[in-house]
Design a protein around this motif. Sequence first.
Motif, PDB file in Angstrom:
ATOM      1  N   GLU A 150      60.804  69.264  -7.952  1.00  0.00           N
ATOM      2  CA  GLU A 150      59.931  68.588  -8.189  1.00  0.00           C
ATOM      3  C   GLU A 150      59.778  67.125  -7.262  1.00  0.00           C
ATOM      4  O   GLU A 150      58.741  66.498  -6.990  1.00  0.00           O
ATOM      5  N   ALA A 151      60.964  66.957  -7.288  1.00  0.00           N
ATOM      6  CA  ALA A 151      61.324  65.708  -6.369  1.00  0.00           C
ATOM      7  C   ALA A 151      60.906  65.514  -4.775  1.00  0.00           C
ATOM      8  O   ALA A 151      60.310  64.668  -4.391  1.00  0.00           O
ATOM      9  N   ALA A 152      61.136  67.013  -4.313  1.00  0.00           N
ATOM     10  CA  ALA A 152      60.490  67.423  -2.936  1.00  0.00           C
ATOM     11  C   ALA A 152      58.958  67.018  -3.148  1.00  0.00           C
ATOM     12  O   ALA A 152      58.530  66.648  -1.991  1.00  0.00           O
ATOM     13  N   PHE A 153      58.488  67.572  -3.864  1.00  0.00           N
ATOM     14  CA  PHE A 153      56.960  67.653  -3.916  1.00  0.00           C
ATOM     15  C   PHE A 153      56.639  66.209  -3.956  1.00  0.00           C
ATOM     16  O   PHE A 153      55.436  65.936  -3.399  1.00  0.00           O
ATOM     17  N   ALA A 154      57.189  65.488  -4.790  1.00  0.00           N
ATOM     18  CA  ALA A 154      56.896  63.912  -5.075  1.00  0.00           C
ATOM     19  C   ALA A 154      57.065  63.031  -3.797  1.00  0.00           C
ATOM     20  O   ALA A 154      56.126  62.346  -3.596  1.00  0.00           O
ATOM     21  N   HIS A 155      58.142  63.468  -3.125  1.00  0.00           N
ATOM     22  CA  HIS A 155      58.319  62.898  -1.724  1.00  0.00           C
ATOM     23  C   HIS A 155      57.372  63.124  -0.794  1.00  0.00           C
ATOM     24  O   HIS A 155      56.757  62.525  -0.062  1.00  0.00           O
ATOM     25  N   LEU A 156      56.983  64.446  -0.822  1.00  0.00           N
ATOM     26  CA  LEU A 156      55.738  64.924   0.322  1.00  0.00           C
ATOM     27  C   LEU A 156      54.411  64.202  -0.182  1.00  0.00           C
ATOM     28  O   LEU A 156      53.646  63.901   0.676  1.00  0.00           O
ATOM     29  N   CYS A 157      54.137  64.017  -1.335  1.00  0.00           N
ATOM     30  CA  CYS A 157      53.028  63.215  -1.815  1.00  0.00           C
ATOM     31  C   CYS A 157      53.198  61.716  -1.561  1.00  0.00           C
ATOM     32  O   CYS A 157      52.124  61.093  -1.841  1.00  0.00           O
ATOM     33  N   GLY A 158      54.283  61.188  -1.603  1.00  0.00           N
ATOM     34  CA  GLY A 158      54.446  59.882  -1.252  1.00  0.00           C
ATOM     35  C   GLY A 158      54.503  59.082  -2.674  1.00  0.00           C
ATOM     36  O   GLY A 158      54.218  58.065  -2.641  1.00  0.00           O
ATOM     37  N   VAL A 159      55.036  59.877  -3.743  1.00  0.00           N
ATOM     38  CA  VAL A 159      55.067  59.034  -5.177  1.00  0.00           C
ATOM     39  C   VAL A 159      56.726  59.255  -5.581  1.00  0.00           C
ATOM     40  O   VAL A 159      56.941  58.942  -6.672  1.00  0.00           O
ATOM     41  N   ALA A 160      57.526  59.187  -4.359  1.00  0.00           N
ATOM     42  CA  ALA A 160      58.812  59.353  -4.819  1.00  0.00           C
ATOM     43  C   ALA A 160      59.737  57.772  -4.848  1.00  0.00           C
ATOM     44  O   ALA A 160      59.304  57.063  -4.014  1.00  0.00           O
ATOM     45  N   PRO A 161      60.317  57.396  -5.784  1.00  0.00           N
ATOM     46  CA  PRO A 161      60.567  55.793  -6.025  1.00  0.00           C
ATOM     47  C   PRO A 161      61.795  56.034  -5.274  1.00  0.00           C
ATOM     48  O   PRO A 161      62.787  56.383  -4.895  1.00  0.00           O
TER      49      PRO A 161
END
Length: 124
Positions: A19-30
Amino acid sequence: MAGQPLATAGDNPDRLRSEAAFAHLCGVAPIPVSSGRRDRHRLNRGGDRAANHALHTIVLTRMRHDQRTRAYVARRTAQGLATWDIMRCLKRYAAREVYRALMQAVSRQRTSPQAIPHDFMEAA
């Protein structure tokens, strides 16, 4: 708009390890941006900007119309968080929900029988 994060995942969602990789891909990783005595985070400015915009729109809609989200915003505002910090948390939560839905769809697709045979293109 809500389909954009799914388009960002692409035809091969298996490449998303977590899920963290997907968040990073979408630009929403903190990303931590702490300085001095204040411990803060901001969202990653990289990633797919269209997916980030779609998540932003989802969050804005939820903040205006979803009662649970409105209660969350009120609680976090009372704790002293700024609106952009609250939106950062909500974007990450929305990305988490989209990732879970995507992985459930992928697992259902793997377990269901194939609707189109492999030699479909050859027969046409």
